[in-house]
Design a protein around this motif. Structure first.
Motif, short mmCIF file in Angstrom:
data_model
loop_
_atom_site.label_atom_id
_atom_site.label_comp_id
_atom_site.label_asym_id
_atom_site.label_seq_id
_atom_site.Cartn_x
_atom_site.Cartn_y
_atom_site.Cartn_z
N ARG A 94 -2.01 5.46 12.66
CA ARG A 94 -2.21 4.93 11.66
C ARG A 94 -2.75 3.57 11.23
NH1 ARG A 94 3.25 3.95 9.03
NH2 ARG A 94 3.13 1.72 8.13
N PHE A 95 -3.47 3.24 12.05
CA PHE A 95 -5.21 2.19 11.17
C PHE A 95 -6.17 2.37 11.00
CE2 PHE A 95 -2.84 -1.02 14.68
CZ PHE A 95 -2.60 -2.14 12.98
N SER A 96 -6.19 4.04 11.50
CA SER A 96 -7.44 5.07 11.31
C SER A 96 -7.14 5.53 9.84
CB SER A 96 -7.28 6.70 11.40
OG SER A 96 -6.87 7.16 11.80
N ARG A 97 -5.83 5.53 9.01
CA ARG A 97 -5.76 5.86 7.58
C ARG A 97 -5.98 4.37 6.70
NH1 ARG A 97 -0.06 7.95 7.52
NH2 ARG A 97 -0.87 8.28 5.04
N MET A 98 -6.67 2.72 7.19
CA MET A 98 -6.54 1.99 6.29
C MET A 98 -8.33 1.42 6.91
SD MET A 98 -3.10 0.17 6.58
CE MET A 98 -3.50 -0.61 8.67
N ASN A 99 -8.52 1.26 5.67
CA ASN A 99 -9.98 0.24 6.05
C ASN A 99 -10.05 -0.23 6.49
OD1 ASN A 99 -12.72 0.15 6.26
ND2 ASN A 99 -13.58 1.60 3.90
N PRO A 100 -10.84 -1.23 7.73
CA PRO A 100 -10.79 -2.78 7.99
C PRO A 100 -11.01 -3.49 6.81
CG PRO A 100 -11.79 -1.24 10.09
CD PRO A 100 -11.38 -0.49 8.41
N ILE A 101 -11.59 -2.94 5.70
CA ILE A 101 -12.22 -4.01 4.79
C ILE A 101 -11.00 -3.95 3.79
CG2 ILE A 101 -13.03 -2.45 3.16
CD1 ILE A 101 -15.52 -4.10 3.01
N HIS A 102 -10.03 -3.17 3.74
CA HIS A 102 -9.42 -3.57 2.47
C HIS A 102 -8.11 -4.72 3.23
CE1 HIS A 102 -10.08 0.47 0.69
NE2 HIS A 102 -10.51 0.10 0.25
N TRP A 103 -7.98 -4.38 4.61
CA TRP A 103 -7.22 -5.43 5.03
C TRP A 103 -7.50 -6.53 5.88
CZ3 TRP A 103 -5.32 -5.79 10.09
CH2 TRP A 103 -6.04 -4.36 10.93
N THR A 104 -8.60 -6.77 6.10
CA THR A 104 -9.31 -7.99 7.97
C THR A 104 -10.16 -8.77 7.09
OG1 THR A 104 -10.77 -6.29 8.48
CG2 THR A 104 -8.68 -6.13 9.57
N ARG A 159 0.78 -1.10 0.28
CA ARG A 159 0.37 -0.05 -0.43
C ARG A 159 0.72 1.14 0.15
NH1 ARG A 159 -0.40 2.49 4.59
NH2 ARG A 159 -2.92 3.25 3.86
N TYR A 160 2.45 1.33 -0.75
CA TYR A 160 2.83 2.94 -0.54
C TYR A 160 2.16 2.71 -1.84
CZ TYR A 160 5.12 -0.22 -3.94
OH TYR A 160 5.09 -1.56 -5.09
N THR A 161 2.64 4.88 -1.67
CA THR A 161 2.05 5.69 -1.86
C THR A 161 0.92 5.86 -3.77
OG1 THR A 161 2.57 6.95 -0.49
CG2 THR A 161 1.19 8.06 -2.34
N THR A 162 2.47 5.34 -4.58
CA THR A 162 2.84 5.27 -6.09
C THR A 162 1.74 4.37 -6.28
OG1 THR A 162 4.77 3.68 -5.61
CG2 THR A 162 5.26 6.24 -6.07
N LEU A 163 1.87 3.27 -6.11
CA LEU A 163 1.39 1.92 -6.62
C LEU A 163 -0.26 2.55 -6.32
CD1 LEU A 163 0.64 -0.62 -7.66
CD2 LEU A 163 1.16 -1.36 -5.25
N LEU A 164 -0.72 2.64 -4.90
CA LEU A 164 -2.36 3.19 -4.22
C LEU A 164 -2.65 4.28 -5.77
CD1 LEU A 164 -2.40 3.38 -0.88
CD2 LEU A 164 -2.84 1.45 -2.06
N SER A 165 -2.08 5.12 -5.95
CA SER A 165 -2.34 6.44 -6.86
C SER A 165 -2.67 5.07 -7.66
CB SER A 165 -1.65 7.91 -7.47
OG SER A 165 -0.45 6.85 -7.67
N VAL A 166 -2.04 4.51 -8.57
CA VAL A 166 -2.30 3.99 -9.55
C VAL A 166 -3.21 2.85 -10.11
CG1 VAL A 166 -1.04 2.66 -11.63
CG2 VAL A 166 0.24 4.10 -10.91
N VAL A 167 -3.68 3.20 -9.10
CA VAL A 167 -4.78 1.22 -8.59
C VAL A 167 -6.18 2.10 -8.65
CG1 VAL A 167 -5.55 -0.41 -7.03
CG2 VAL A 167 -3.47 -0.61 -8.01
#
Length: 375
Positions: free
Chosen positions: A295-305, A219-227
């Motif tokens: 840190r966890f507030s920046r990640m939606n749990p649906i994306h990794w749990t 989930r680094y920034t460059t990849l997230l922007s492309v995806v």
């Protein structure tokens, strides 16, 4: 001064400021004027025909015309009609960005370099530059992907030694949970452009028309922007989804806090199937690392749990059970379709006239009656 004289003077001023295209001009540029829309279309088609390019019209109206290259070379002409005149003018200019790929002709690369930098490169150097963008895919794996889980994992690693850069790879998992390679490529270090090119190839060559394929990655920034632009975008069809690799989530957490105990708890939080257990583990992590909440507030749990995925099916099960208890045998969409057609059928009545010959009379209440043959 009469109106016709004023129009002539206005036209003369316009032509003095902007060039009027003629057959001696071999290029197109912003501000160029054409006598009418038909001339504009002809010139643009001729311009691209000489360069062996195929164009597609994006917009064609009475006062505007937009065209671009058909094969993603990011070349576009946008022209509009001048006010109170039949003349058309290129307003937005030519948007042209070169993105080297194996499908891009060598002559096109050389031409763009000349127009942009006024420098001519040899075919040999152009060929070596294009070769850096080559991706390889395995045809049997691509053909068999439709029988695998609709999930693709992508990752990259640095190359060391004489040849620098990165190697990117895409893999899938079979129904027997065996990993198969789909595609890989050696790309430049500037990953944002390379990822966009590679993911686009995965969508076109591997997924094709498959709907709902999930992409798993770091989930680094460059990849997230492309995806978010190419894959996980409702405007892009067929629609795909994006999730984070749990191993990377744990690894990045450990790099940030240096706490292996908390790292193990992050793995457990992502792996448990119950929301209640997930919440309890997250509380334990916050006790160990107070800054982890941000840190966890920046990640939606649906994306990794996993528990959020299970929760989706649990909630769906409750909805279905409640509908069944109320006597609904079908989903709301199916039931709505049944009700609509049943309402249409209620106004018709079939009256037999001669069963042996298959002749019946259909009586329609609001509209009268008619005779049809039913086989």
């Amino acid at each position: 001064m009469c109106i016709s004289t004023m129009m002539v003077l206005s036209l003369a001023a316009t032509l003095e400021r902007w060039p009027l295209w003629d057959s001696e001009i071999a290029h197109l540029e912003k501000g160029m004027i054409f006598s009418d829309k038909k001339s504009l279309v002809h010139v643009v088609q001729l311009y691209n025909l000489k360069r062996n390019r195929e164009c597609k019209v994006i917009e064609s109206k009475g006062n505007s015309w937009v065209v671009e290259w058909k094969h993603d070379y990011n070349w576009r002409v946008q022209a509009t009609k001048l006010k109170d005149k039949d003349f058309f003018q290129i307003r937005k200019g030519l948007k042209r960005r070169i993105s080297i790929s194996p499908e891009l002709p060598l002559a096109t690369i050389i031409e763009v370099m000349m127009e942009k930098f006024q420098f001519t490169i040899s075919y040999k150097k152009t060929w070596h530059a294009r070769k850096k963008a080559v991706a390889m895919a395995f045809k049997p794996a691509i053909k068999g992907f439709k029988y695998c889980h609709p999930v693709i994992c992508i990752d990259d690693t640095h190359l060391y030694g004489k040849y620098e850069g990165k190697i990117v790879a895409a893999t899938a998992v079979t129904a027997a949970n065996k990993i198969i390679p789909l595609a890989f490529a050696v790309v430049d270090k500037k990953m944002i452009k390379s990822w966009g090119w590679f993911i686009t190839l995965i969508r076109r060559r591997v997924c094709r028309d498959l709907e709902g394929v999930t992409l798993i990655s770091d989930r680094y920034t460059t990849l997230l922007s492309v995806v978010s632009r190419i894959w996980n975008n409702p405007a892009v069809q067929p629609r795909g989804y994006h999730r984070y690799c749990l191993r990377y989530v744990c690894s990045n957490f450990n790099k940030r806090f240096g706490n292996t105990v908390a790292k193990d708890l992050v793995w457990r939080a992502g792996s448990v199937r119950q929301v209640r257990k997930f919440n309890k583990i997250i509380e334990d992590i916050y006790k160990l690392e107070k800054n982890a909440e941000w840190r966890f507030s920046r990640m939606n749990p649906i994306h990794w749990t996993l528990c959020q995925l299970v929760k989706y099916f649990d909630e769906g099960k409750i909805i279905v059970e409640n509908a069944s208890n109320w006597g609904h045998l079908y989903t709301s969409n199916v039931q709505r379709w049944i009700n609509e057609h049943q309402a249409k059928a209620n106004v018709h009545m079939l009256v037999p006239i001669n069963r042996e010959t298959g002749k019946y009379e259909v009586r329609t209440a609001p509209y009268g009656m008619g005779v049809v043959l039913v086989k």
